[in-house]
Write an enzyme that holds these catalytic residues in place. Sequence first.
Site, PDB file in Angstrom:
ATOM      1  N   THR A   1       3.452  -2.135   2.728  1.00 18.01           N
ATOM      2  CA  THR A   1       2.559  -1.654   1.487  1.00 18.01           C
ATOM      3  C   THR A   1       2.726  -0.556   0.870  1.00 18.01           C
ATOM      4  OG1 THR A   1       0.994  -3.372   2.407  1.00 18.01           O
ATOM      5  CG2 THR A   1       0.046  -1.848   0.968  1.00 18.01           C
ATOM      6  N   HIS A   2       4.007   0.236   1.395  1.00 19.71           N
ATOM      7  CA  HIS A   2       4.326   1.715   0.875  1.00 19.71           C
ATOM      8  C   HIS A   2       5.124   1.702  -0.389  1.00 19.71           C
ATOM      9  CE1 HIS A   2       4.708   1.452   5.621  1.00 19.71           C
ATOM     10  NE2 HIS A   2       3.161   1.667   5.392  1.00 19.71           N
ATOM     11  N   LEU A   3       4.371   1.497  -1.347  1.00 16.09           N
ATOM     12  CA  LEU A   3       4.989   1.701  -2.704  1.00 16.09           C
ATOM     13  C   LEU A   3       4.798   2.962  -3.166  1.00 16.09           C
ATOM     14  CD1 LEU A   3       2.956  -1.353  -3.114  1.00 16.09           C
ATOM     15  CD2 LEU A   3       5.482  -1.435  -4.245  1.00 16.09           C
TER      16      LEU A   3
END
Lengths: 595, 252
Positions: free
Chosen positions: A521-523
Amino acid sequence: MAKTLPKKDVVVLGFGWTGAIIAKELTEAGLDVVALERGPMQDTNPDGIYPQTMDELTYNSRRKLFADLSRETVTIRHTARDTALPNRQLGAFLPGNGVGGAGLHWSGVHFRVDPMELRMRSHYEERYGRKFIPEDMTIQDFGVTYDELEPYFDFAEKVFGTSGTAWTVKGRNVGAGQGGNPFAPDRSHPFPLPAQMNSVSARLFGQAAEAVGYHPYNMPSANTSGPYTNPYGAQMGPCNFCGFCSGYACYMYSKASPNVNILPALRMDPRFELRTQCQVTRINLAADGKTATGVTYVDAAGQETIQPADIVAVCMFQFNNARMLLLSGIGKPYDPETNTGVVGRNFAYQNMATIKVFFDKSQHTTNPFMGAGGNGIAVDDFNADNFDHGPAGFVGGSPFWVNQAGTKPISGTTAPPGTPSWGSGWKKAVAEAYTHHVSMDAHGAHQSYRANYLSLDPTYKDAYGNPLLRMTFDWQPNDIRMNLFMQDKMSAIAKAMGGKAMSLSGKKDGSRFDTNSYQTTHLNGGAIMGSDPRTSVVNRYLQSWDVHNVFVLGASAFPQGLGYNPTGLVAALAYWSARAIRDQYLKQPGALLKA
Amino acid sequence: MIQNEKPGNPARRAFFRKSLPIVPVTALAAAGGATALVASSGNHLPEVPGPAVNTSLARAADYHPSYFSADEYRFVQAAVARLIPQDELGPGALEAGVPEFIDRQMNTPYASGANWYMQGPFEPSAPPELGYQLKLNVREIYRLGISAANQWCSRNLGKAFADLPPEQQDKALAAMEHGADGFENLPSRTFFSMLWGNTREGFFSDPIHGGNKDMVGWKLIGFPGARADFMDWIERDEAYPQPPVSIEGQRG
């Protein structure tokens, strides 16, 4: 007819980590702060109570704490030539929903940053020459250094109750032979808590990594190794390795979250107000467009409401921050054709590969259901610029690690390659593999490119009639080269573990971005920080170059993706920005830096 | 939950056996090819060794579906029994109550696509990397998918799915998994993937959702359920010795 409320000093958009941090810092400074959260109230009780929370179907499979896509989502396409389609079901990434945001359901992996990654372009140009960076790669420096941020990393770790092993503290080596990371930058203080115990999987990984000449260390974890009280007086209990971190609220009060570590202190402060189920639709600007006057939101009853405020802190999930600026007309949208404009620029992600090793049951029992989200053993030998990138021919690095975060049976059953996909053969293989396998990740940095950017979608709208955000995104040749390199280096560890079989999932030539399977979920990016308003949305204090009373916090500020997980840097930057507001902006509101 | 149920009580086991509904012979083949066992016990659920298992497993047959029609439910029972069969390792998806789980799920927000983005326009021919792009929710996928599967089986294998012998059922499932030609209304892969995903969920989720009866899925792989504290075990390279416990406190 919109209802207008009395003015507040500060309105905070979104109540995850950055919203909680800025709200706490600014109420401490004596300001009246209101936080508007689009989702419902969520907290350890009732959303994380034992044993109800230990329900993989409800929380993980049915996405209880994750974003509700029926209200808003993003559209995705691979290139600017394609038509983007909505991300109709959550898959590749899992933004949060409600109070605490993704900070309630995250794992707890709590890194700082490798200092060179804050000056990515300068560093690569200095060591490898300007030509080493591909022409279409738009990596930049953050505009802030590790030394400047160190006190904020230090304080954030104290707020989070982070467990770990230091390498050096004020230049003195304390971590050699103790599980410290020889590649870690210097620290002003040790971790607030010593490192957690390690799972069998992590220990096997560490031994194998050492055997092939790498340098294993204890991962910094925002899961407590013991009882802890943070600087706000918030109490945490010791993590018992129940394995329900990622996707869950921690019933032990062991995993740091905005709800456990900051909200209890904020609740005591009458200057703070939290309103849930309030969907902000616009940041309102004054007639001259130079200052924000507040925000417009739709409340739980559907009433359109105007909240005037002197300071607007945009603290939503990365891509929602970029979207809010685009919807509000703050900053010039990015145009990849001309490489001009800034909002939506430098959208980046992470670059993952996973290897699983399967043991015979006489070799090892790994009990994968035990564990903690941030806990594990990692190596940084191929992270950042800790190795010579010259012959490797790509930009970026990856830490490798085993963080046995609790592998649950619906999502976590696994089997060696060649296993039938269902039926008796599948059943036998998963029964054998579950307690006798180990899974390791290359958790790679991801660079920014001209081709990957965010904009508003021309077709699809949210539940309030506003355009969805459109991601134009695909893996570039540099990403594939890096991924293949990391698969090879990590395979050395996997082979040294001596299992009976191994499976590898990573990128191959021609791999396209796939929205179906979870990655991270590391955008990052879309509203990036920097020192030049022509190539950044916010300055080094996360203040909008265009509208001086708008501050945009979170991983939207990263000009490219880190090797490490982003939350540690997100929190440190939030404290850094808050300090600039307290010490500089409040004294003299206006642009903190000349454009 | 039936609180006074003594797992090892033979009288209770006999009671449950007697109170099971008569199942038509056509459905028997679906129960993992357990015809011989069925003939001896009068129960389409085969005998499972061990005192703790039988009573709660028996309830798997007692469930009356609320979403699926009788024919549709026969399909679900037959299909999950092939996806995770009863075999020498123990009960399969049918015995674990997976059909009940799937039927119960049909009445949840998930099955109506409540947290999916379902606004048009829809582009069903989009590349698979862009994810699900059909207009159908889970309930609709099952209704159309079961009907399409039965038609496909009738056309290609001569009978509706539940009436086929196990080897033919496996052939049909494999065809659906890899993309069956002439599968009407929706791609067979979409239907297969939904069915197989829900089957695993029903086999491995907490029994509170109607499947994984007696925690047979967890016992198969060694998952201890809601045990919740492994501080003394995290460093040990040995099998965790405690049997599973469910959210409602049942022990396996």
